[in-house]
Scaffold this motif. Structure first.
Motif, PDB file in Angstrom:
ATOM      1  N   GLY A   1      59.415 -36.119  32.969  1.00 40.39           N
ATOM      2  CA  GLY A   1      60.320 -37.102  33.543  1.00 40.39           C
ATOM      3  C   GLY A   1      61.285 -37.658  32.517  1.00 40.39           C
ATOM      4  O   GLY A   1      62.482 -37.841  32.794  1.00 40.39           O
TER       5      GLY A   1
ATOM      6  N   GLY B   1      68.279 -41.424  35.112  1.00 36.07           N
ATOM      7  CA  GLY B   1      67.365 -40.923  36.124  1.00 36.07           C
ATOM      8  C   GLY B   1      66.717 -42.036  36.919  1.00 36.07           C
ATOM      9  O   GLY B   1      67.088 -43.209  36.804  1.00 36.07           O
TER      10      GLY B   1
ATOM     11  N   VAL C   1      68.754 -32.624  32.955  1.00 35.15           N
ATOM     12  CA  VAL C   1      69.562 -32.208  34.086  1.00 35.15           C
ATOM     13  C   VAL C   1      70.672 -33.242  34.265  1.00 35.15           C
ATOM     14  O   VAL C   1      70.416 -34.378  34.663  1.00 35.15           O
ATOM     15  CB  VAL C   1      68.712 -32.108  35.369  1.00 35.15           C
ATOM     16  CG1 VAL C   1      69.596 -31.750  36.561  1.00 35.15           C
ATOM     17  CG2 VAL C   1      67.585 -31.096  35.193  1.00 35.15           C
TER      18      VAL C   1
ATOM     19  N   TRP D   1      58.232 -32.451  39.603  1.00 37.50           N
ATOM     20  CA  TRP D   1      59.478 -33.192  39.440  1.00 37.50           C
ATOM     21  C   TRP D   1      60.641 -32.498  40.165  1.00 37.50           C
ATOM     22  O   TRP D   1      61.496 -33.161  40.757  1.00 37.50           O
ATOM     23  CB  TRP D   1      59.807 -33.340  37.954  1.00 37.50           C
ATOM     24  CG  TRP D   1      59.325 -34.630  37.368  1.00 37.50           C
ATOM     25  CD1 TRP D   1      58.231 -34.821  36.568  1.00 37.50           C
ATOM     26  CD2 TRP D   1      59.926 -35.920  37.518  1.00 37.50           C
ATOM     27  NE1 TRP D   1      58.108 -36.143  36.217  1.00 37.50           N
ATOM     28  CE2 TRP D   1      59.149 -36.839  36.786  1.00 37.50           C
ATOM     29  CE3 TRP D   1      61.043 -36.381  38.194  1.00 37.50           C
ATOM     30  CZ2 TRP D   1      59.452 -38.199  36.708  1.00 37.50           C
ATOM     31  CZ3 TRP D   1      61.363 -37.742  38.133  1.00 37.50           C
ATOM     32  CH2 TRP D   1      60.569 -38.628  37.398  1.00 37.50           C
ATOM     33  N   ASN D   2      60.684 -31.176  40.132  1.00 36.86           N
ATOM     34  CA  ASN D   2      61.744 -30.460  40.840  1.00 36.86           C
ATOM     35  C   ASN D   2      61.704 -30.766  42.327  1.00 36.86           C
ATOM     36  O   ASN D   2      62.752 -30.905  42.977  1.00 36.86           O
ATOM     37  CB  ASN D   2      61.626 -28.954  40.603  1.00 36.86           C
ATOM     38  CG  ASN D   2      62.107 -28.541  39.225  1.00 36.86           C
ATOM     39  OD1 ASN D   2      62.843 -29.281  38.561  1.00 36.86           O
ATOM     40  ND2 ASN D   2      61.680 -27.378  38.776  1.00 36.86           N
TER      41      ASN D   2
ATOM     42  N   THR E   1      63.517 -34.191  30.954  1.00 38.57           N
ATOM     43  CA  THR E   1      64.313 -33.396  31.887  1.00 38.57           C
ATOM     44  C   THR E   1      65.086 -34.243  32.892  1.00 38.57           C
ATOM     45  O   THR E   1      66.217 -33.901  33.258  1.00 38.57           O
ATOM     46  CB  THR E   1      63.401 -32.404  32.636  1.00 38.57           C
ATOM     47  OG1 THR E   1      62.638 -31.654  31.692  1.00 38.57           O
ATOM     48  CG2 THR E   1      64.211 -31.464  33.508  1.00 38.57           C
ATOM     49  N   HIS E   2      64.487 -35.367  33.322  1.00 37.44           N
ATOM     50  CA  HIS E   2      65.077 -36.127  34.426  1.00 37.44           C
ATOM     51  C   HIS E   2      65.564 -37.514  34.021  1.00 37.44           C
ATOM     52  O   HIS E   2      65.901 -38.313  34.885  1.00 37.44           O
ATOM     53  CB  HIS E   2      64.071 -36.213  35.574  1.00 37.44           C
ATOM     54  CG  HIS E   2      63.724 -34.877  36.144  1.00 37.44           C
ATOM     55  ND1 HIS E   2      64.463 -34.268  37.125  1.00 37.44           N
ATOM     56  CD2 HIS E   2      62.721 -33.998  35.831  1.00 37.44           C
ATOM     57  CE1 HIS E   2      63.935 -33.081  37.415  1.00 37.44           C
ATOM     58  NE2 HIS E   2      62.878 -32.897  36.645  1.00 37.44           N
TER      59      HIS E   2
ATOM     60  N   ALA F   1      62.715 -34.559  42.787  1.00 41.26           N
ATOM     61  CA  ALA F   1      64.128 -34.799  42.491  1.00 41.26           C
ATOM     62  C   ALA F   1      65.060 -34.064  43.451  1.00 41.26           C
ATOM     63  O   ALA F   1      66.277 -34.225  43.372  1.00 41.26           O
ATOM     64  CB  ALA F   1      64.431 -34.378  41.056  1.00 41.26           C
TER      65      ALA F   1
END
Length: 398
Positions: A63, A43, A38, A313-314, A66-67, A317
């Protein structure tokens, strides 16, 4: 270098060895199921305690991929010896580190007992020297014993009911064929309950927060979460109403205490995850049968650890709002506890017998999932080829 052909060695759900290539393939599959990055900014700085297995591993992989998480993962894994392979988590961590490096992630791993003062201090030193204050701490630890750093006493956890004995159906494999057996567990005494709370409750999580806070390593807006489970009424007598449930209640009480202590500078929550096949869950009586039935009932609606970690995580975050219950717990288990799902699971549980097991539960799926926890039964892996068992821990000399 130690190249040799490995054959699975197991008794029931417990495997005494693991397969390096199989463990690597399992991590690769989990990585591929995680979403693409993303944005392109670095991150959060995170500390994941229990990063080599279960939800901790899934949270680490999501983590990282994606982040763009940075930071430190902690696991306690045995290396290979002349006679034995390394623990499955050792091989999973080695592959996770390779994937993280390939993605350009600044993330390292520490192997040691997270309950000990020495590991806490080493982790704090590493974080302070490389990152400074952290944004997130994920606590995902399941252990059979804990040495109390204050007293030196060793506490052992047990999986038992409280108050009355537990009798229930259980899934048994004999010569590869599933059958329904009968399980009887005596009720735990007060000492066993207290010991389980000391091992699996929130005491160690609190010590981690205390140390990091005293070292000035909690950033403004810091968040910390610890993994928990509620589960079905079917498994409640041996889980939520048993010794483990007492420990989970202590964990949840600790979350509220940490949250109060952080004040306006941070937040603490427990995360109620849904059912999963993990090395920890397979030790819980009757969970094998329950999970096998649940998977058959949910089908494509089943959510694995990666999908649940992505949902967590969504929320952390900010991509989705926090799904909190009336006890301020983050909930990821709605898919499991949907009343229609539970009604179907209960009906299948009631009619489950050896002669009906093929139509009531996904027993072959469950057994395959257990094997994959140790790197076995993974499609595409050549188990007849010699495997390199002496894999170095990430960051150590080859």
């Amino acid at each position: 270098m130690s190249l040799r052909e490995i054959k699975p060695g197991n008794r029931g759900y417990l495997y005494v060895n693991s397969h390096p290539a199989g463990c690597e393939a399992v991590v690769d599959r989990m990585w591929q199921r995680a979403a693409d990055p993303v944005g392109d900014r670095p991150g959060p700085v995170a500390l994941v305690i229990g990063s080599s297995a279960g939800y901790g591993l899934a949270a680490t992989l999501v983590g990282l991929r994606t982040h763009r998480m940075r930071g430190l993962g902690i696991a306690f894994e045995a290396p290979a010896t002349e006679r034995r392979t390394a623990g499955a988590g050792w091989y999973r961590t080695a592959r996770t580190a390779e994937l993280a490096a390939g993605a350009g992630a600044d993330f390292t791993f520490l192997n040691g007992d997270a309950f000990s003062d020495a590991v806490k201090e080493e982790a704090a030193d590493r974080l302070a020297g490389r990152f400074g204050a952290i944004d997130l701490l994920i606590y995902s630890v399941a252990a059979p014993r804990r040495t109390d750093p204050l007293t030196g006493g060793v506490h052992h956890s047990v999986i038992k009911p409280l108050g009355t004995d537990y009798r229930a159906k259980t899934l048994v494999f004999e010569d590869g064929a599933p059958r329904i057996g009968e399980l009887h567990l005596p009720a735990a005494d007060e000492a066993e309950r207290d010991a389980t709370v000391r091992v699996m409750g929130g005491a160690d999580w609190q010590l981690w927060i205390d140390l990091l806070q005293s070292r000035g390593l909690l950033a403004d807006g810091f968040r910390t979460v610890a993994l928990s489970y509620v589960g079905s009424d079917i498994t409640a007598p041996v889980y939520r109403a048993g010794t483990i449930g007492a420990a989970k209640q202590h964990l949840e009480d600790t979350a509220r205490a940490i949250d109060t202590r952080l004040g306006g500078t941070g937040r603490a929550h427990t995360v109620v995850a849904g059912a999963a096949v993990t090395q920890a869950s397979t030790a819980i009586p009757s969970i094998a049968l329950y999970t096998s039935i649940l998977h058959r009932v949910t089908g494509d609606g089943w959510q694995g650890t990666v999908e649940q970690a992505a949902a967590l995580w969504n929320q952390l975050a900010g991509a989705a709002g926090l799904e909190l219950d009336d006890q301020d717990r983050i909930r990821l288990d709605g898919w499991e506890l949907d009343p229609r799902v539970q009604a179907a699971v209960r009906a299948a549980w009631d009619r489950a017998a050896t002669d009906t097991i093929a139509t009531t539960a996904d027993t072959a799926w469950f057994r395959e999932q257990v094997g994959r926890l140790y790197g076995w039964d993974v499609p595409g892996v050549d188990y007849g080829a010699a495997a390199q068992t002496a894999v170095p821990w990430p960051g150590s000399p080859a």
